[in-house]
Design an enzyme around this catalytic site. Structure first.
Site, PDB file in Angstrom:
ATOM      1  N   HIS A 155      -1.010 -11.663  11.721  1.00 43.36           N
ATOM      2  CA  HIS A 155      -0.679 -10.280  11.379  1.00 43.36           C
ATOM      3  C   HIS A 155      -0.459  -9.501  12.683  1.00 43.36           C
ATOM      4  O   HIS A 155      -1.143  -9.726  13.674  1.00 43.36           O
ATOM      5  CB  HIS A 155      -1.811  -9.653  10.560  1.00 43.36           C
ATOM      6  CG  HIS A 155      -1.591  -8.209  10.264  1.00 43.36           C
ATOM      7  ND1 HIS A 155      -0.496  -7.754   9.569  1.00 43.36           N
ATOM      8  CD2 HIS A 155      -2.318  -7.102  10.586  1.00 43.36           C
ATOM      9  CE1 HIS A 155      -0.560  -6.438   9.463  1.00 43.36           C
ATOM     10  NE2 HIS A 155      -1.656  -6.014  10.072  1.00 43.36           N
TER      11      HIS A 155
ATOM     12  N   GLU B 153       0.842  -1.195   0.000  1.00 44.68           N
ATOM     13  CA  GLU B 153       0.000   0.000   0.000  1.00 44.68           C
ATOM     14  C   GLU B 153       0.877   1.245   0.000  1.00 44.68           C
ATOM     15  O   GLU B 153       0.430   2.329   0.359  1.00 44.68           O
ATOM     16  CB  GLU B 153      -0.987  -0.010   1.158  1.00 44.68           C
ATOM     17  CG  GLU B 153      -0.387  -0.187   2.524  1.00 44.68           C
ATOM     18  CD  GLU B 153      -1.469  -0.226   3.604  1.00 44.68           C
ATOM     19  OE1 GLU B 153      -2.011   0.836   3.906  1.00 44.68           O
ATOM     20  OE2 GLU B 153      -1.754  -1.330   4.129  1.00 44.68           O
TER      21      GLU B 153
ATOM     22  N   CYS C   8      -3.113  -4.587   4.336  1.00 48.45           N
ATOM     23  CA  CYS C   8      -1.936  -5.340   4.779  1.00 48.45           C
ATOM     24  C   CYS C   8      -1.922  -6.799   4.330  1.00 48.45           C
ATOM     25  O   CYS C   8      -0.990  -7.523   4.666  1.00 48.45           O
ATOM     26  CB  CYS C   8      -1.834  -5.296   6.305  1.00 48.45           C
ATOM     27  SG  CYS C   8      -1.629  -3.639   6.967  1.00 48.45           S
TER      28      CYS C   8
END
Lengths: 136, 354
Positions: free
Chosen positions: B239, B84, B116
């Protein structure tokens, strides 16, 4: 500064570290040229340079032109017999003559048209970072 | 789902820029209580230099992955870059990285965006191509120079780094994909509008309805489909927007922290967005033993989560030493001030030409 067209024409061979070895005098030529700049022979064989080598010399540009990081450090390193000039983008604190360098992909500038350009650049590695036999 | 033809991780690599900014310096500058970074479990973050970006970091990680794979890069037939923070709004990063690596011109190449988790989706695409026989090797990269509004709590964690994976036939792999599922909904927890320099987020909304709901959903789906439970996994990697969330989501799913801590990187690296879970996975691969099973769950705002079950194979050990490990990259660091961070991340704007 350079142009979009020139970058496009040359960047692939710069990035791949393709070079020529002269069959007559044995010199290694990077970037590739049609004839050996040392003896004029056109009897050349293509080789790929190793990505690790040693600094021969360097210069620190404290007042670079706009668009370059300050200071800009340019070094000449010996890679597999070739003398390769590139910007030092990492590890400047270890920079001395004969320091070991690794060729990485560096974002080294931007054309007036706004194109980022990515070229071979040097990362100076201290001795402890090196792995034995790590020469590719 | 279980892939019809078996695919696995043939090589992996990571890049962590050496510059580190301590969280306590950010807290001191903006007037946060010292408890704020401690509550997030973030100690320091990695900062890309002014001449580094998702392309240069992704290239470095990919090169390490190729070295571990021991393959000719011209055999790679797909390059996916999840980021991103790509250098161009219009112009693919995948082409720059592909050419710089010497990847074949006969390839798929695209930049992927899903906050993400785009890097994780790249791995899924790679599995699909390999499993269907459309590619022998696919390269998936997750790389970001994460942005955060100066003074926002996000600034404690927004960091720079990259991970790259080469997906290939299971018989050549260091670890095999046993199964993978993805869970996606439309959940507006975090976004960045066109032309906006910094992302906005829904504060507490980023937790329960976003991160926790999506990871828990994808992992439960995966475990149900494979008939597995937390006891069947040796490691769990999630994550890592901060140090606390992965421990909390693991606890909710029934994983003890001993299985999660080996894959934690964010307290000493920050949240590298698309690199986050994938750097955590690399850290686990670099210590795992053949036969062990690893759970990996990515998360991307917007929102979605991919859950992978991975079984480590015999060739893992010989590949670890072929490129820098996550631990080595974490230890290779130099501390910088907030001022240097501001220069490198272009938070300071200079007039050029009067």
């Amino acid at each position: 500064m350079t142009s979009v067209q020139r970058l496009w024409r040359r960047s692939r061979e710069y990035l791949s570290l393709k070079a020529f070895r002269c069959r007559r005098c044995g010199e290694v030529i990077y970037p590739p040229k049609r004839a050996c700049p040392y003896c004029g022979s056109r009897d050349l064989v293509e080789i790929t340079l190793p990505r690790k080598g040693r600094i021969i010399t360097y210069t620190v540009i404290n007042v670079p032109i706009e668009g370059f990081s300050k200071p800009t450090i340019i070094a000449v390193a010996e890679l597999g017999g070739a003398k390769v000039m590139a910007q030092v983008v990492e590890g400047a604190e270890h920079l001395v003559e004969d320091a070991e360098v690794e060729v990485v992909l560096g974002k080294v500038g931007r054309t007036v048209e706004g194109l980022e350009y990515y070229m071979p650049a040097f990362r100076v590695v201290s001795g402890k970072d090196l792995k034995e036999g790590d020469t590719d | 789902m279980r892939p019809e033809r078996r695919a696995g991780i043939v090589g992996w690599g990571t890049y962590i820029p050496p510059r580190r900014l301590k969280a306590e310096e950010i807290a001191s500058l903006w007037g946060f209580a010292p408890e704020v970074p401690k509550g997030l479990w973030i100690e320091e973050k990695a900062v890309a230099a002014v001449d580094e970006d998702a392309v240069t970091m992704g290239w470095y990680a990919a090169r390490s992955a190729i070295r571990r794979a021991g393959i000719d890069p011209s055999k790679i037939e797909a390059v996916f870059v999840g980021t991103e923070s790509k250098p161009y709004a219009v112009k693919p990063s995948a082409t720059i990285i592909g050419d710089a690596l010497g990847v074949s011109t006969r390839k798929l190449a695209t930049d992927m965006e899903f906050a993400c988790r785009a890097g994780g989706e790249g791995i899924r695409f790679g599995i699909a191509l390999v499993a269907s026989g459309q590619a022998r090797y696919a390269l998936a990269i997750g790389a970001d120079t994460a942005q955060a509004n100066p003074g926002d709590v996000l600034e404690f964690t927004a960091a720079s780094g990259a991970a790259a994976y080469i997906v290939g036939p299971a018989e050549e792999a260091a670890a095999e994909f046993e199964g993978v599922v993805t869970y996606v909904t439309d959940t507006p927890d975090f976004w960045r509008r066109e032309g906006s320099r910094y992302p906005g987020h829904g504060e507490i909304f980023t937790g329960d309805p976003a991160y926790f709901h999506h990871i828990i959903s994808s992992v439960k789906m995966l475990m149900t489909e494979l008939g597995l439970g937390p006891d069947d996994f040796d490691y769990a990697v999630f994550h890592q927007p901060n140090g606390k969330f992965p421990l909390k989501v693991g606890r909710k799913l029934g994983f003890p922290k001993e299985k999660i801590l080996p894959g934690i990187v964010t307290p000493w690296l920050g949240n590298t967005y698309n690199g986050s879970a994938l750097i955590g996975l690399a850290k686990v691969l670099e210590r795992a033993e053949p036969g062990q099973r690893i759970l990996v769950a990515t998360f991307g705002s917007g929102a979605g989560s991919d859950a992978f079950s991975i079984i480590v194979k015999d060739s893992i050990k010989e590949r670890v030493k072929k490129a820098p490990t996550v631990e080595e990259l974490l230890q290779s660091k130099v501390y910088i001030s907030y001022g240097e961070y501001a220069k490198h991340r272009r938070i300071l704007y200079r007039n050029v030409g009067g």
